[in-house]
Scaffold this motif. Sequence first.
Motif, mmCIF file in Angstrom:
data_model
loop_
_atom_site.group_PDB
_atom_site.id
_atom_site.type_symbol
_atom_site.label_atom_id
_atom_site.label_comp_id
_atom_site.label_asym_id
_atom_site.label_seq_id
_atom_site.Cartn_x
_atom_site.Cartn_y
_atom_site.Cartn_z
ATOM 1 N N VAL A 1 -7.412 1.264 -8.917
ATOM 2 C CA VAL A 1 -7.038 2.641 -8.657
ATOM 3 C C VAL A 1 -5.846 2.996 -9.539
ATOM 4 O O VAL A 1 -5.036 2.132 -9.878
ATOM 5 C CB VAL A 1 -6.689 2.847 -7.160
ATOM 6 C CG1 VAL A 1 -5.415 2.115 -6.797
ATOM 7 C CG2 VAL A 1 -6.545 4.329 -6.833
ATOM 8 N N LEU B 1 -2.687 5.031 0.651
ATOM 9 C CA LEU B 1 -3.701 4.250 -0.048
ATOM 10 C C LEU B 1 -4.324 3.272 0.936
ATOM 11 O O LEU B 1 -3.626 2.439 1.531
ATOM 12 C CB LEU B 1 -3.084 3.498 -1.231
ATOM 13 C CG LEU B 1 -4.045 2.615 -2.035
ATOM 14 C CD1 LEU B 1 -5.103 3.461 -2.733
ATOM 15 C CD2 LEU B 1 -3.282 1.761 -3.054
ATOM 16 N N LEU C 1 -2.569 5.492 -9.757
ATOM 17 C CA LEU C 1 -1.676 6.421 -9.083
ATOM 18 C C LEU C 1 -0.958 7.244 -10.147
ATOM 19 O O LEU C 1 -0.340 6.679 -11.061
ATOM 20 C CB LEU C 1 -0.666 5.671 -8.212
ATOM 21 C CG LEU C 1 -1.263 4.792 -7.102
ATOM 22 C CD1 LEU C 1 -0.149 4.147 -6.279
ATOM 23 C CD2 LEU C 1 -2.189 5.593 -6.205
ATOM 24 N N SER D 1 -8.123 7.693 -2.968
ATOM 25 C CA SER D 1 -7.078 6.960 -2.265
ATOM 26 C C SER D 1 -7.661 6.043 -1.188
ATOM 27 O O SER D 1 -6.914 5.331 -0.520
ATOM 28 C CB SER D 1 -6.093 7.937 -1.623
ATOM 29 O OG SER D 1 -6.759 8.753 -0.681
ATOM 30 N N ALA E 1 -4.210 10.048 -6.524
ATOM 31 C CA ALA E 1 -4.935 8.799 -6.793
ATOM 32 C C ALA E 1 -6.259 9.114 -7.454
ATOM 33 O O ALA E 1 -6.919 10.107 -7.130
ATOM 34 C CB ALA E 1 -5.156 8.027 -5.496
#
Length: 315
Positions: free
Chosen positions: A45, A117, A47, A37, A33
């Motif tokens: 964010v 997350l 990923l 995270s 991330a």
Amino acid sequence: MIPPFLALFCVGLCAGQGDIRRHESLPRPSISAWPSSVVPANSTVTLRCSAPTRDGNFALRKNGFPQGFVPSPDSPEGLAEFHLADLKNSNAGEYTCEYYRRESPHIRSPPSDALLLLVTGNFPKPLLQPHQRGKVTAGGKVTLQCQRPEHLTESIMFALLKKGTSTPIQIQNPVGKETDFSLQNVAVDDTGDYSCVYFQGKPPFWASEPSNHLAIWVTARDSLLEDTESSNRAETTLGTTEIILIIIFTLLFLLAAFLIYRYSNCGAALDKMTKSSHSSKKPEEVVTDVSPAVKSCSLALGCDKGAGQGCRGLA
């Protein structure tokens, strides 16, 4: 309408279930991330799913269920970036990624390790405090205690965060309302700002506000050693100087004692010569038998032909 890549993924999933050997033969991908995270609500964010192959399409799962997030078209080969914007509490969870072959046979890879997350802001912030104060020397130990508010009763876990890292440093179960994070054998790289959060250990994974930052400063062991050696050198120099001064004072003392002794003997000799001169029947008689010691005294006292009466008998 189901996107084409999801339809292909379903085909790959079915094919993979029919051939476990080929399923396990693909390398496992990894997921990360950015920037972290553990992020606040309404933030963004990314990923990232990475695999050592160029012949693959990527898919994202949350808590074991496929997600409809489409990888960014700008993602380089072997890497898929999933941008999650305007995060909500519902976005929290354990994410994995996997990929499948574009060409036949459409088998899929094993899932990546899970990435947790957390979307913060659901509970009040905890308190983070150290067990010891001041600077820490490299190779030492640092213990930080994270403490949640009294009134909470949920089953929670604690996470230790460091500014600039993308994942928690440590995740631990609580002991009552608090937990201790132990950093063993710290290095200079461990210097930084730390915080902690507490969160639910199962869905919906609600998390607290982060605690206030706590600065940790780790000094190098070599610097401490250098300072110690400098101190030892200073102490050694000081000891040598003291010895030299003692020797000098001793020599001066002996010289002074010697001079006092010489002058005392000279005085006695002069006094004796003076009495002997006064006791002579004939004033014109001069004492000529002068001992070497008396001559030495005359030289020491600076007697010459023009000196006083005490020195006339020695000239």
